[in-house]
Design a protein around this motif. Structure first.
Motif, PDB file in Angstrom:
ATOM      1  N   TYR A 115     -27.973  -7.786  13.873  1.00  0.00           N
ATOM      2  CA  TYR A 115     -27.389  -9.102  13.407  1.00  0.00           C
ATOM      3  C   TYR A 115     -28.084 -10.359  13.934  1.00  0.00           C
ATOM      4  N   GLY A 116     -28.835 -10.376  15.089  1.00  0.00           N
ATOM      5  CA  GLY A 116     -29.269 -11.457  15.646  1.00  0.00           C
ATOM      6  C   GLY A 116     -28.380 -11.785  17.008  1.00  0.00           C
ATOM      7  N   GLY A 117     -28.873 -12.926  17.735  1.00  0.00           N
ATOM      8  CA  GLY A 117     -28.380 -13.199  18.795  1.00  0.00           C
ATOM      9  C   GLY A 117     -27.351 -14.470  18.770  1.00  0.00           C
ATOM     10  N   LEU A 118     -26.877 -14.818  17.512  1.00  0.00           N
ATOM     11  CA  LEU A 118     -26.101 -15.628  17.446  1.00  0.00           C
ATOM     12  C   LEU A 118     -24.495 -15.455  18.003  1.00  0.00           C
ATOM     13  N   PRO A 119     -24.016 -16.340  18.969  1.00  0.00           N
ATOM     14  CA  PRO A 119     -22.929 -15.858  19.770  1.00  0.00           C
ATOM     15  C   PRO A 119     -21.745 -15.498  18.866  1.00  0.00           C
ATOM     16  N   LEU A 120     -21.681 -16.109  17.626  1.00  0.00           N
ATOM     17  CA  LEU A 120     -20.383 -15.711  16.884  1.00  0.00           C
ATOM     18  C   LEU A 120     -20.399 -14.074  16.490  1.00  0.00           C
ATOM     19  N   ILE A 121     -21.334 -13.607  16.619  1.00  0.00           N
ATOM     20  CA  ILE A 121     -21.655 -12.023  16.519  1.00  0.00           C
ATOM     21  C   ILE A 121     -20.741 -11.554  17.447  1.00  0.00           C
ATOM     22  N   LEU A 122     -20.663 -11.794  18.554  1.00  0.00           N
ATOM     23  CA  LEU A 122     -19.669 -11.066  19.635  1.00  0.00           C
ATOM     24  C   LEU A 122     -18.397 -11.298  19.384  1.00  0.00           C
ATOM     25  N   SER A 123     -17.992 -12.091  18.758  1.00  0.00           N
ATOM     26  CA  SER A 123     -16.514 -12.296  18.448  1.00  0.00           C
ATOM     27  C   SER A 123     -16.008 -11.260  17.273  1.00  0.00           C
ATOM     28  N   ARG A 124     -16.965 -10.841  16.497  1.00  0.00           N
ATOM     29  CA  ARG A 124     -16.827  -9.878  15.434  1.00  0.00           C
ATOM     30  C   ARG A 124     -16.369  -8.454  15.927  1.00  0.00           C
ATOM     31  N   LYS A 125     -15.264  -8.143  15.209  1.00  0.00           N
ATOM     32  CA  LYS A 125     -14.760  -6.714  15.637  1.00  0.00           C
ATOM     33  C   LYS A 125     -15.318  -5.653  14.879  1.00  0.00           C
ATOM     34  N   THR A 126     -15.902  -5.946  13.608  1.00  0.00           N
ATOM     35  CA  THR A 126     -16.448  -4.790  12.845  1.00  0.00           C
ATOM     36  C   THR A 126     -17.673  -5.290  12.210  1.00  0.00           C
ATOM     37  N   ASP A 127     -18.459  -4.403  11.580  1.00  0.00           N
ATOM     38  CA  ASP A 127     -19.740  -5.092  10.914  1.00  0.00           C
ATOM     39  C   ASP A 127     -19.517  -5.700   9.759  1.00  0.00           C
ATOM     40  N   GLU A 128     -18.303  -6.016   9.224  1.00  0.00           N
ATOM     41  CA  GLU A 128     -18.187  -6.939   8.248  1.00  0.00           C
ATOM     42  C   GLU A 128     -18.054  -8.064   8.731  1.00  0.00           C
TER      43      GLU A 128
ATOM     44  N   SER B 283     -24.831  -9.650  28.324  1.00  0.00           N
ATOM     45  CA  SER B 283     -23.703  -9.771  29.338  1.00  0.00           C
ATOM     46  C   SER B 283     -22.476 -10.409  28.783  1.00  0.00           C
ATOM     47  N   ALA B 284     -22.345 -10.642  27.661  1.00  0.00           N
ATOM     48  CA  ALA B 284     -21.060 -10.855  27.235  1.00  0.00           C
ATOM     49  C   ALA B 284     -20.784  -9.791  25.945  1.00  0.00           C
ATOM     50  N   TYR B 285     -21.407  -8.751  25.928  1.00  0.00           N
ATOM     51  CA  TYR B 285     -21.149  -7.665  24.853  1.00  0.00           C
ATOM     52  C   TYR B 285     -20.429  -6.633  25.760  1.00  0.00           C
ATOM     53  N   SER B 286     -19.218  -6.244  24.924  1.00  0.00           N
ATOM     54  CA  SER B 286     -18.459  -5.346  25.598  1.00  0.00           C
ATOM     55  C   SER B 286     -18.750  -3.918  25.129  1.00  0.00           C
ATOM     56  N   GLY B 287     -19.702  -3.261  25.825  1.00  0.00           N
ATOM     57  CA  GLY B 287     -20.164  -1.832  25.560  1.00  0.00           C
ATOM     58  C   GLY B 287     -21.332  -1.711  26.275  1.00  0.00           C
ATOM     59  N   ASP B 288     -21.987  -0.531  25.924  1.00  0.00           N
ATOM     60  CA  ASP B 288     -23.402  -0.334  26.814  1.00  0.00           C
ATOM     61  C   ASP B 288     -24.521  -1.314  26.246  1.00  0.00           C
ATOM     62  N   LYS B 289     -25.411  -1.198  26.987  1.00  0.00           N
ATOM     63  CA  LYS B 289     -26.861  -2.138  26.546  1.00  0.00           C
ATOM     64  C   LYS B 289     -27.450  -1.545  25.299  1.00  0.00           C
ATOM     65  N   TYR B 290     -27.245  -0.122  25.133  1.00  0.00           N
ATOM     66  CA  TYR B 290     -28.288   0.412  24.170  1.00  0.00           C
ATOM     67  C   TYR B 290     -27.353  -0.150  22.768  1.00  0.00           C
ATOM     68  N   ASP B 291     -26.132   0.085  22.712  1.00  0.00           N
ATOM     69  CA  ASP B 291     -25.355  -0.570  21.518  1.00  0.00           C
ATOM     70  C   ASP B 291     -25.614  -1.860  21.363  1.00  0.00           C
ATOM     71  N   ALA B 292     -25.766  -2.834  22.582  1.00  0.00           N
ATOM     72  CA  ALA B 292     -25.731  -4.131  22.423  1.00  0.00           C
ATOM     73  C   ALA B 292     -27.228  -4.255  21.692  1.00  0.00           C
ATOM     74  N   TRP B 293     -28.054  -3.379  22.143  1.00  0.00           N
ATOM     75  CA  TRP B 293     -29.382  -3.810  21.397  1.00  0.00           C
ATOM     76  C   TRP B 293     -29.532  -3.494  20.071  1.00  0.00           C
ATOM     77  N   VAL B 294     -28.771  -2.548  19.637  1.00  0.00           N
ATOM     78  CA  VAL B 294     -28.657  -1.992  18.283  1.00  0.00           C
ATOM     79  C   VAL B 294     -28.000  -3.366  17.488  1.00  0.00           C
ATOM     80  N   ASP B 295     -26.950  -3.937  17.897  1.00  0.00           N
ATOM     81  CA  ASP B 295     -26.497  -5.111  17.339  1.00  0.00           C
ATOM     82  C   ASP B 295     -27.099  -6.302  17.302  1.00  0.00           C
ATOM     83  N   TYR B 296     -27.895  -6.397  18.395  1.00  0.00           N
ATOM     84  CA  TYR B 296     -28.796  -7.567  18.569  1.00  0.00           C
ATOM     85  C   TYR B 296     -29.807  -7.282  17.846  1.00  0.00           C
ATOM     86  N   TYR B 297     -30.652  -6.681  17.411  1.00  0.00           N
ATOM     87  CA  TYR B 297     -31.821  -6.619  16.514  1.00  0.00           C
ATOM     88  C   TYR B 297     -31.341  -6.510  14.970  1.00  0.00           C
TER      89      TYR B 297
END
Length: 86
Positions: A73-86, A57-71
């Motif tokens: 990097y995990g579901g910690l909220p700070l991940i959503l503020s990161r602009k790159t994988d770094e 719900s807070a991810y800016s992109g489609d749910k499939y990309d969100a799933w890849v990021d979620y599994y």
């Protein structure tokens, strides 16, 4: 893993204008030990990751990309503020 760190923390806790934050998870020093050792001098704050529906719900992109990021990097909220994988 620092032997006697409880004593160091208790010493620091006696100083004025000093906040001490102890974080992490360690099975050798459980939260029950913290409560016993620092009785009346601290608060326990548990931080849980977002569930996937909260994350997407807070991810800016489609749910499939969100799933890849979620599994990945995990579901910690700070991940959503990161602009790159770094």
């Amino acid at each position: 893993m620092c032997k006697g760190f409880e004593s160091v923390l208790n010493g620091l806790n006696r100083k004025e204008n000093l906040d001490i934050y102890v974080t992490g998870s360690n099975s050798k020093f459980l939260s029950t030990d913290v409560i016993t050792e620092f009785r009346g001098r601290g608060d326990e704050v548990r931080v849980y990751p977002l569930c996937f529906s909260e994350y997407v719900s807070a991810y800016s992109g489609d749910k499939y990309d969100a799933w890849v990021d979620y599994y990945t990097y995990g579901g910690l909220p700070l991940i959503l503020s990161r602009k790159t994988d770094e």
